[in-house]
Design an enzyme around this catalytic site. Sequence first.
Site, PDB file in Angstrom:
ATOM      1  N   PRO A   1       0.795  -1.212   0.000  1.00  0.00           N
ATOM      2  CG  PRO A   1       0.221  -0.773   2.224  1.00  0.00           C
ATOM      3  CD  PRO A   1       0.949  -1.753   1.350  1.00  0.00           C
TER       4      PRO A   1
ATOM      5  NE  ARG B   1       7.593   2.145  -2.684  1.00  0.00           N
ATOM      6  CZ  ARG B   1       7.793   0.835  -2.570  1.00  0.00           C
ATOM      7  NH1 ARG B   1       7.615   0.237  -1.415  1.00  0.00           N
ATOM      8  NH2 ARG B   1       8.170   0.114  -3.597  1.00  0.00           N
TER       9      ARG B   1
END
Length: 127
Positions: free
Chosen positions: A2, A42
């Site tokens: 994600p 991230r």
Amino acid sequence: MPHFIVEYTDNIKAEADIPGLLKKVNDVLISHKAIFPIGGIRSRAIELQNYRIADGAEDDAFVHATLKIGAGRSDAAKKAVGDDLFDTIKKHFSELYANRYLALSMEIVEFSEAGTYKHNNIHNRFK
């Protein structure tokens, strides 16, 4: 995936500890490793300098987070991650929330793999 993106108004920058928030977010996402591969996580922050909140009469602030995920997770998995993330955000900003006008929000955006391009060798480190 994600990808976690947090937008925040610049009037809370000094007190917000955004690097600390991003670490907490990554820790939450890593704790759901059955749902998300660690190498795909991230997180990033965007400081907003141009904004207007409500009637503009106060020094209001906001934090809005978006979690972008690929399709295929169950509703229960998305809810579990969303609940954990938003609880983390609320705890992180609890002191600021108690001392000023502050709006916190978060959304989960799910998209199909069609039209998504990826090239990532970080996953290899976690095999």
